[in-house]
Design an enzyme around this catalytic site. Structure first.
Site, PDB file in Angstrom:
ATOM      1  N   CYS A  90     -10.824  29.982  53.792  1.00  0.00           N
ATOM      2  CA  CYS A  90     -10.241  30.971  52.683  1.00  0.00           C
ATOM      3  C   CYS A  90      -9.842  32.323  53.374  1.00  0.00           C
ATOM      4  CB  CYS A  90     -10.853  30.941  51.443  1.00  0.00           C
ATOM      5  SG  CYS A  90      -9.975  31.447  50.009  1.00  0.00           S
TER       6      CYS A  90
ATOM      7  N   HIS B  73     -12.109  25.144  50.037  1.00  0.00           N
ATOM      8  CA  HIS B  73     -13.800  25.529  50.109  1.00  0.00           C
ATOM      9  C   HIS B  73     -14.560  24.295  50.237  1.00  0.00           C
ATOM     10  CE1 HIS B  73     -13.420  29.711  49.319  1.00  0.00           C
ATOM     11  NE2 HIS B  73     -12.245  29.619  48.497  1.00  0.00           N
TER      12      HIS B  73
ATOM     13  N   GLU C 223     -17.535  24.056  50.974  1.00  0.00           N
ATOM     14  CA  GLU C 223     -18.702  24.390  50.694  1.00  0.00           C
ATOM     15  C   GLU C 223     -18.919  24.270  49.207  1.00  0.00           C
ATOM     16  OE1 GLU C 223     -16.550  26.808  51.068  1.00  0.00           O
ATOM     17  OE2 GLU C 223     -16.820  28.422  50.034  1.00  0.00           O
TER      18      GLU C 223
END
Lengths: 221, 80
Positions: free
Chosen positions: A86, A196, A198
């Site tokens: 990002c 994302h 994560e």
């Protein structure tokens, strides 16, 4: 493998990234403040999401001149692995470590949603055989519209540098050229993506597709 | 001296902000407008005089920081 998660003023996914790397992936990991001038002792670096320097001027434009970035450029030139997620992707494009640029979403709105992605056959680690042909990973950005000139796009295609494309019923969420959601450099050691990973790694997350992405990046699969 | 730098999206790059502004102008009744582009102006003061060396440095600053050559063009004005 020891991973550095870089922290810029305004990073806000740094702890999520740290947790994902340390917990579910089980790798050694440190948070590294942007004033550090060395990345000695690390095998990989992760630039997290957020709003470094308040997105002033352009997203990632000022973070690019943080002291740690000189070390990161050398780190990448040494062939070590660098992943930008990002805002981290925006920083890598601004610094020239990745091709292209990310501009405002075509509809001008911030998008925050689970995003279906198509996995491209990019290299020996990052391909649809290892990751599966499609993944669902959250996106959350206002400037994820990937832009590059025609020869640049042709080069990305020719060198198989495209990692992920937006897919699914709703399709392209931001107007990104060729539905591009993530790319790598020609050497194959610098990766950037708007989604994302994560955020989808723990048993209590909606899915664990992020683990596949991170494992491919760290060559753990 | 005073320096004014104008940064604009490249003609080939879609400008969603400009498109939104154009739409708003149309809804205000200015229906004959088109091709709105939104950029930014950066102004600053510099000690010293204008010279080819100064302009070379200024170009470098514009390319390195003030604009992103992948998506933006720049121009500047220098006032003594």
């Amino acid at each position: 493998m020891k991973v550095a998660v870089l922290q810029f003023p305004g990073s806000n996914c740094d702890r999520d990234a740290y947790r994902a790397v340390k917990g579910p992936l089980g790798l050694e990991c440190d948070l590294v403040w942007h004033k550090q001038t060395s990345l000695a002792g690390y095998d990989a670096a992760l630039l997290p999401g957020g709003f470094s320097y308040g997105d002033y001027l352009r997203c990632g434009a000022i973070a690019r001149f943080s002291p740690v970035m000189e070390a990161l450029v050398r780190f990448a030139a040494d062939g070590r692995r660098v992943l930008g997620i990002c805002n981290g992707f925006q920083v890598l494009c601004e610094s020239g470590l990745l091709p292209g640029a990310l501009v405002r979403n075509n509809h001008m709105k911030f998008v925050c949603q689970d995003q279906p992605l198509q996995v491209e056959d990019s290299d020996a680690q990052f391909n649809s055989a290892k990751l599966g042909s499609s993944l669902t990973v959250p996106i959350a950005h206002g400037e994820g519209n990937f832009r590059i000139d025609e020869p640049g796009l042709e080069q990305l295609r020719r060198n198989r540098q495209i990692l992920l494309r937006y897919s699914g019923n709703e399709g392209n969420p931001n107007g990104s050229l060729a539905d591009i959601a993530g790319v790598r450099n020609t050497n194959g050691n610098v990766f950037g993506m708007m989604p994302h990973p994560e955020r989808v790694v723990e048993p209590f997350h909606p899915n664990q597709d992020g683990l596949k992405v991170l494992k491919a990046f760290f060559s753990l699969n | 001296m005073k320096v004014k730098v104008f940064v604009t999206p490249k003609a080939t790059v879609l400008d969603p902000q400009g498109a939104a502004v154009n739409q708003a102008m149309h809804s205000l009744g200015h229906t004959n407008t088109s091709n709105v582009r939104v950029g930014k102006t950066i102004t600053f003061e510099v000690n010293g005089g204008d010279s080819p060396e100064f302009r070379q440095k200024l170009d470098k600053l514009c390319e390195d920081l003030l604009s992103n050559p992948v998506i933006e063009d720049y121009a500047y004005e220098i006032e003594a």
